[in-house]
Design a protein around this motif. Structure first.
Motif, short mmCIF file in Angstrom:
data_model
loop_
_atom_site.label_atom_id
_atom_site.label_comp_id
_atom_site.label_asym_id
_atom_site.label_seq_id
_atom_site.Cartn_x
_atom_site.Cartn_y
_atom_site.Cartn_z
N LEU A 23 41.78 50.28 44.29
CA LEU A 23 42.55 49.32 45.10
C LEU A 23 42.09 47.86 44.90
CD1 LEU A 23 45.00 49.95 46.77
CD2 LEU A 23 43.63 49.74 48.83
N PRO A 24 40.78 47.58 44.85
CA PRO A 24 40.37 46.21 44.55
C PRO A 24 40.87 45.71 43.20
CG PRO A 24 38.52 47.41 45.48
CD PRO A 24 39.61 48.41 45.23
N VAL A 25 40.88 46.60 42.21
CA VAL A 25 41.39 46.22 40.89
C VAL A 25 42.89 45.90 40.96
CG1 VAL A 25 41.84 47.05 38.54
CG2 VAL A 25 39.63 47.50 39.62
N VAL A 26 43.64 46.72 41.72
CA VAL A 26 45.08 46.49 41.89
C VAL A 26 45.32 45.13 42.55
CG1 VAL A 26 47.16 47.25 43.12
CG2 VAL A 26 45.71 48.93 41.95
N ILE A 27 44.54 44.85 43.60
CA ILE A 27 44.69 43.57 44.31
C ILE A 27 44.35 42.40 43.39
CG2 ILE A 27 43.68 42.12 46.13
CD1 ILE A 27 43.49 44.64 47.85
N TYR A 28 43.29 42.55 42.59
CA TYR A 28 42.92 41.47 41.68
C TYR A 28 44.04 41.21 40.67
CZ TYR A 28 40.32 38.49 38.53
OH TYR A 28 39.93 37.41 37.78
N PHE A 29 44.60 42.28 40.11
CA PHE A 29 45.68 42.12 39.14
C PHE A 29 46.94 41.54 39.78
CE2 PHE A 29 43.57 45.03 36.03
CZ PHE A 29 43.67 44.18 34.94
N ALA A 30 47.13 41.78 41.08
CA ALA A 30 48.29 41.21 41.76
C ALA A 30 48.26 39.69 41.72
CB ALA A 30 48.33 41.69 43.21
N PHE A 31 47.06 39.11 41.69
CA PHE A 31 46.92 37.66 41.65
C PHE A 31 46.68 37.13 40.24
CE2 PHE A 31 45.80 38.62 46.06
CZ PHE A 31 46.50 37.65 46.76
N ASN A 32 46.12 37.96 39.35
CA ASN A 32 45.69 37.44 38.06
C ASN A 32 46.31 38.16 36.85
OD1 ASN A 32 43.18 35.50 38.68
ND2 ASN A 32 43.13 37.24 40.11
N GLY A 33 47.14 39.16 37.11
CA GLY A 33 47.74 39.91 36.00
C GLY A 33 48.52 39.02 35.06
N GLY A 34 48.33 39.20 33.75
CA GLY A 34 49.06 38.43 32.76
C GLY A 34 48.53 37.04 32.52
N THR A 35 47.40 36.69 33.12
CA THR A 35 46.81 35.36 32.92
C THR A 35 45.48 35.51 32.17
OG1 THR A 35 45.47 35.34 34.95
CG2 THR A 35 47.80 34.71 35.14
N ASP A 36 44.87 34.36 31.81
CA ASP A 36 43.61 34.42 31.08
C ASP A 36 42.43 34.76 31.99
OD1 ASP A 36 43.60 32.10 32.51
OD2 ASP A 36 43.07 30.77 30.84
N THR A 37 42.69 34.89 33.29
CA THR A 37 41.61 35.27 34.23
C THR A 37 41.67 36.75 34.58
OG1 THR A 37 42.96 34.67 36.16
CG2 THR A 37 41.52 32.96 35.24
N ALA A 38 42.59 37.49 33.97
CA ALA A 38 42.74 38.92 34.29
C ALA A 38 41.49 39.70 33.94
CB ALA A 38 43.94 39.49 33.52
N ARG A 39 40.67 39.16 33.03
CA ARG A 39 39.46 39.85 32.59
C ARG A 39 38.45 40.06 33.72
NH1 ARG A 39 36.38 41.19 28.19
NH2 ARG A 39 34.20 40.57 28.22
N GLY A 40 38.64 39.36 34.82
CA GLY A 40 37.70 39.48 35.94
C GLY A 40 37.97 40.65 36.87
N TRP A 41 38.82 41.58 36.45
CA TRP A 41 39.22 42.69 37.34
C TRP A 41 38.05 43.57 37.77
CZ3 TRP A 41 38.20 47.62 35.65
CH2 TRP A 41 37.97 47.79 34.28
#
Length: 432
Positions: free
Chosen positions: A108-126
Motif C-alpha cells: 500500500l505505501p508503494v501504491v500511494i507513492y506511485f499515485a503521486f510520482n508514477g511516470g516521473t523521474d522521482t518514481a524511483r523512490g517507491w
C-alpha cells in the motif's frame, strides 16, 4: 545481578533513545554549522585507486553507509535466519499473519507513492515508504508497557523482521545499478567457501569474519551490488546448529566439575595449571553446546543498536531546515513518502491482516484486538533508518534526498505518536 545491570544494553528503549538523540544532534549540527557538518562527513580521508580513473574517495559518510551498515545488515540477517529457523517465521502457520501483514505494509505505501510520482523521474523512490525501523517501533512499544500484550510484541517483531527481509530483497534487486559480474563472482566464491565451511561443521567464527570481510564484502562493494547485501548473505552462512547435545554436555561438564574438587578450598588468586586447563576445557565445551548464530546475534545487538544506527542517523539525518526544503513539503516526493508511511503502512497492515482472518487462514493471537493491530501498524510507519538508507540509494539529486528524508522524519514522528496514543488508550484484554 550483573545481568540485570547490563539489561539496559539490550533494551529497545535505550536504542530508541539514542536514535532520537543522534537525530536531534544531526538536525542541530546541520542547521547551526552546515558547512562543518558537510565537511566532517564528506571530506575525503583517503582514496582507493590511482590517476583519474577508478578512484574511489573514502569519507566518514561512506564508512557509515557502506561499512557500518553492512555490519548492521549482518545483524539483521542473523535475526532473519533465527526467525526462519526457530522463531515466528519458522512455519507457514506461524509466519502467515506477520508476513501477510508486512506485505500489506509494503504494497500500500508503494501504491500511494506511485499515485503521486508514477511516470516521473522521482518514481524511483517507491522503496522509501515501505520500510519499518525496528529499533524505533519496538522502543515505542516498550514505552507502552503493560498495555501492550506480549503477543503484540511478538507480532510486531515478526512483522518488522518480515519487512526487513522484503527491504533487503528490494535493495538487492531494484537499487543495484551497473553490476561488475567478475567482481560479483569473487564475492559469490567467498559465499560458497563460507557455505562449505558451515556444511562441514566449521564453528570458528573468525573464519566467517575474515572471509566475509576480505572476500564477500569487498567483492560485492566492487561489483556495484550494495555492500550491505553482503552482510545479510554472510549472516546466512553462520552456523546455527549446536556442536553437542545438551545431555552430552552435562555429562562431560559433571566430569570436569568433579576434577575441580581438589581446588574447591584454594583461596589463592593464582590458579593451578590443572584448574586453568580444566576451565579452558569448560569454556570450549560450553561453546560447543551453544548456537554460534545466537551468540553472535546477542553480542552484536548492542553494537548495532547503540553504536551503528545512531552513527548512521548522525551522518544522514542532518537536514537543513530552510525555505527551499520547507517549500518541498507538498511536493510529490514528500507526499508520496509521508502519506505512504503515515497512511499506507497502518492501513495496509490492517487490511491485509483483516483479509487473512476473514478468509479463515489466520487468527489474531490471544489477547490482541483490532485496535492493537492498528496501533502496531502506526508504529510500523516509523520508517526512519531503513527509509533514509533507501533514500540515498533511490535519489541522486540532493534536494530530492533532503525532501525525502524530511518527509520520513515528519511521518515517523507522527506515526509513532499516534501509535503510542492508540495503544496506551486501548483497554487491557484479559489473557486466558
Amino acid at each position: 545481578m550483573a545481568g540485570k545491570k547490563m539489561a539496559w544494553l539490550h533494551s529497545p528503549i535505550t536504542g530508541g533513545a539514542l536514535l532520537v538523540a543522534a537525530t536531534l544532534a544531526a538536525l542541530l549540527w546541520a542547521n547551526l554549522a552546515p558547512e562543518h557538518y558537510h565537511h566532517f562527513w564528506h571530506a575525503t580521508i583517503w582514496q582507493v585507486g590511482a590517476g583519474t580513473k577508478d578512484v574511489h574517495s573514502i569519507n566518514l559518510h561512506a564508512i557509515a553507509n557502506e561499512f557500518l551498515m553492512a555490519i548492521f545488515f549482518f545483524f539483521i540477517g542473523l535475526e532473519i535466519k533465527r526467525e526462519l529457523l526457530d522463531g515466528e517465521l519458522s512455519s507457514v502457520k506461524k509466519a502467515a499473519l506477520p508476513v501477510v501483514a508486512a506485505l500489506g505494509g509494503v504494497i500500500l505505501p508503494v501504491v500511494i507513492y506511485f499515485a503521486f510520482n508514477g511516470g516521473t523521474d522521482t518514481a524511483r523512490g517507491w522503496g522509501v515508504p515501505m520500510a519499518t525501523d525496528i529499533a524505533f517501533a519496538l522502543g515505542v512499544l516498550a514505552l507502552v508497557g503493560s498495555r501492550a500484550p506480549l503477543a503484540l510484541k511478538v507480532f510486531l517483531s515478526a512483522l518488522a523482521i518480515g519487512d526487513d527481509l522484503m527491504a533487503v530483497l528490494v535493495i538487492a534487486i531494484f537499487y543495484t545499478s551497473e553490476i561488475n559480474f567478475s567482481e560479483l563472482l569473487y564475492g559469490i566464491i567467498g559465499l560458497a567457501i563460507l557455505g562449505a565451511a558451515n556444511r562441514f561443521g566449521v564453528r570458528k567464527l573468525w573464519i566467517y569474519y575474515v572471509a566475509g570481510l576480505g572476500i564477500v564484502w569487498m567483492g560485492f562493494l566492487a561489483s556495484g551490488v550494495h555492500a550491505t547485501i553482503a552482510g545479510v548473505a554472510v549472516a546466512f552462512t553462520v552456523p546455527s546448529r549446536r556442536g553437542m547435545a545438551m545431555n552430552d554436555y552435562l555429562e562431560k561438564l559433571k566430569h570436569l566439575m568433579h576434577s575441580l574438587e581438589a581446588d574447591r578450598h584454594d583461596k589463592a588468586d593464582v590458579l593451578s595449571k590443572h584448574a586453568i586447563k580444566t576451565l579452558r576445557k569448560i569454556k570450549h565445551l560450553s561453546y560447543e553446546a551453544s548456537n554460534p548464530l545466537q551468540l553472535k546475534e546477542k553480542a552484536l545487538h548492542p553494537i548495532a543498536t547503540l553504536f551503528i544506527v545512531p552513527v548512521f542517523a548522525l551522518g544522514n539525518a542532518g537536514i537543513p531546515i530552510n525555505q527551499e526544503i520547507m517549500s518541498q513539503l507538498l511536493s510529490p516526493i514528500a507526499l508520496g513518502v509521508g502519506l505512504g508511511l503515515l497512511v499506507g503502512k497502518p492501513l495496509g497492515i490492517y487490511l491485509f491482516t483483516r483479509a487473512l482472518v476473514a478468509l479463515g487462514i489466520g487468527a489474531l493471537p490471544e489477547g490482541i484486538t483490532w485496535r492493537h493491530i492498528i496501533g502496531a501498524g502506526f508504529l510500523a510507519g516509523m520508517g526512519f533508518t531503513m527509509s533514509i538508507f533507501i533514500t540515498d540509494l533511490a535519489f541522486i539529486a540532493e534536494v530530492n534526498q533532503l525532501t525525502s528524508k524530511m518527509a520520513v522524519l515528519i511521518a515517523s514522528v507522527i506515526s509513532g505518536v499516534i501509535g503510542y496514543i492508540l495503544l496506551t488508550q486501548t483497554p487491557k484484554v484479559t489473557e486466558k
